[in-house]
Design a protein around this motif. Sequence first.
Motif, mmCIF file in Angstrom:
data_model
loop_
_atom_site.group_PDB
_atom_site.id
_atom_site.type_symbol
_atom_site.label_atom_id
_atom_site.label_comp_id
_atom_site.label_asym_id
_atom_site.label_seq_id
_atom_site.Cartn_x
_atom_site.Cartn_y
_atom_site.Cartn_z
ATOM 1 N N ASN A 1 0.635 4.328 -2.518
ATOM 2 C CA ASN A 1 0.455 5.648 -1.930
ATOM 3 C C ASN A 1 1.486 6.642 -2.455
ATOM 4 O OD1 ASN A 1 -0.079 7.798 -0.144
ATOM 5 N ND2 ASN A 1 -0.675 6.398 1.482
ATOM 6 N N GLU A 2 2.749 6.230 -2.479
ATOM 7 C CA GLU A 2 3.819 7.125 -2.923
ATOM 8 C C GLU A 2 3.673 7.485 -4.395
ATOM 9 O OE1 GLU A 2 7.368 5.047 -1.833
ATOM 10 O OE2 GLU A 2 7.353 5.832 0.229
ATOM 11 N N ALA A 3 3.283 6.512 -5.223
ATOM 12 C CA ALA A 3 3.096 6.791 -6.648
ATOM 13 C C ALA A 3 1.970 7.794 -6.864
ATOM 14 C CB ALA A 3 2.797 5.493 -7.402
ATOM 15 N N LEU A 4 0.854 7.605 -6.162
ATOM 16 C CA LEU A 4 -0.271 8.528 -6.298
ATOM 17 C C LEU A 4 0.060 9.906 -5.739
ATOM 18 C CD1 LEU A 4 -3.206 6.139 -5.354
ATOM 19 C CD2 LEU A 4 -2.859 7.228 -7.575
ATOM 20 N N GLU B 1 -5.664 6.709 2.602
ATOM 21 C CA GLU B 1 -5.008 7.887 2.024
ATOM 22 C C GLU B 1 -4.818 7.708 0.519
ATOM 23 O OE1 GLU B 1 -1.372 8.334 4.176
ATOM 24 O OE2 GLU B 1 -2.319 9.300 5.910
ATOM 25 N N ALA B 2 -4.383 6.505 0.113
ATOM 26 C CA ALA B 2 -4.201 6.230 -1.313
ATOM 27 C C ALA B 2 -5.531 6.311 -2.056
ATOM 28 C CB ALA B 2 -3.568 4.850 -1.500
ATOM 29 N N PRO C 1 -4.520 -0.904 11.904
ATOM 30 C CA PRO C 1 -4.807 0.534 11.755
ATOM 31 C C PRO C 1 -3.871 1.211 10.763
ATOM 32 C CG PRO C 1 -4.859 -0.075 14.078
ATOM 33 C CD PRO C 1 -4.345 -1.273 13.327
ATOM 34 N N GLU C 2 -2.593 0.789 10.740
ATOM 35 C CA GLU C 2 -1.638 1.400 9.831
ATOM 36 C C GLU C 2 -1.979 1.078 8.379
ATOM 37 O OE1 GLU C 2 1.505 3.840 8.798
ATOM 38 O OE2 GLU C 2 0.466 3.562 10.709
ATOM 39 N N LEU D 1 0.820 -1.211 0.000
ATOM 40 C CA LEU D 1 0.000 0.000 0.000
ATOM 41 C C LEU D 1 0.855 1.262 0.000
ATOM 42 C CD1 LEU D 1 -2.780 -1.058 2.546
ATOM 43 C CD2 LEU D 1 -2.984 -0.911 0.064
ATOM 44 N N ILE D 2 1.991 1.216 0.686
ATOM 45 C CA ILE D 2 2.903 2.367 0.684
ATOM 46 C C ILE D 2 3.396 2.655 -0.731
ATOM 47 C CG2 ILE D 2 5.238 3.092 1.370
ATOM 48 C CD1 ILE D 2 4.664 1.788 4.110
#
Length: 326
Positions: free
Chosen positions: A86-89, A156-157, A148-149, A82-83
């Motif tokens: 997230n970073e790409a978006l 967020e993504a 939760p993380e 997911l990170i």
Amino acid sequence: IIKRQTTGKDSLGNFVGDILNISQDAVYRRYRGETHLTIFELEKLCKHFNISLDTLFKINKNKVIFEFQPLAEYDFSMDLYLITINEALRTIKAQKNPELILLINNTPILQLLNYPHLVRFKLYFWAKTHLQVNEFQNQKFKYEKISPESFKIGFEALKMYNSIPSKEIFDPELLRGFVREIFYYYESEQFEDPNYAIYILELLERFVDHLKAQAVAGKKFVSTTEAPANGNEFEMYLNETINGNTTIYYKTDDYRGLYIGHNLLNSVHTADEAYIEDTLGVLNKQIANSSIISVVNEKQRNTYFSQIKRMIESFKKKIENDIEIN
């Protein structure tokens, strides 16, 4: 390329100056072309920002540089997957006027972020069955609460993806492979609790309902919420034949690039202009040959989603009947 990667961080002068050990003034003289970068400075920048010199010099128009995450270095945790999304978006969203065109092959992974348990199943199946990662081999798939993380990163993504206008091309094979994966795990007794297979299929039915609701509104929004009055534009197209590899084209005022599905849930990325232009031409032709089913074409939209729901329901009934017999 470097300016894009430093968006939202320290000033270009400070950031590059620290890498090259030169002053801000010296950095901006190089940026303006008043002073040429030395070969040693180029080497430092390319290594730090993971840039190929072939990309910079465009040595051969018939060769394309792709970035990818080697599977040998892949960590199969949901958080890290997911990170990466997230970073790409975030990089795309940070630019002016971002837009997306998506070609969906079977599973719309960004839309799937609305239902984290579905994402978790896809990652587990990919790691255990297709890639045969050792740590997954002696365990069965079972319900686990989303941390939760993971929920925070995925949410967020999802919000970033929803906020970027997109045109998305679907085909009649939507989710069929996903459903077959669930059924395969049921038949091969890979679920710790067979009833969990039914729950996953019920989540898929909810997912289809939510995707249809977004198509009706022509807006992307989080499941169980309402469509926003402005923004989040969603154009959904139906290609009645079959889509190729999952492809995500992004465009901003200053940059554009491509993510292409690779090794199932992995992807490769390129910013090669010639390749992007070639791919965009194909995507635009596919859009022209498809029917728009967001906002308009209610009959075709209803038929499409009803067929998908019936397909999921048929597999769910097979499992329910088998559990009842046994």
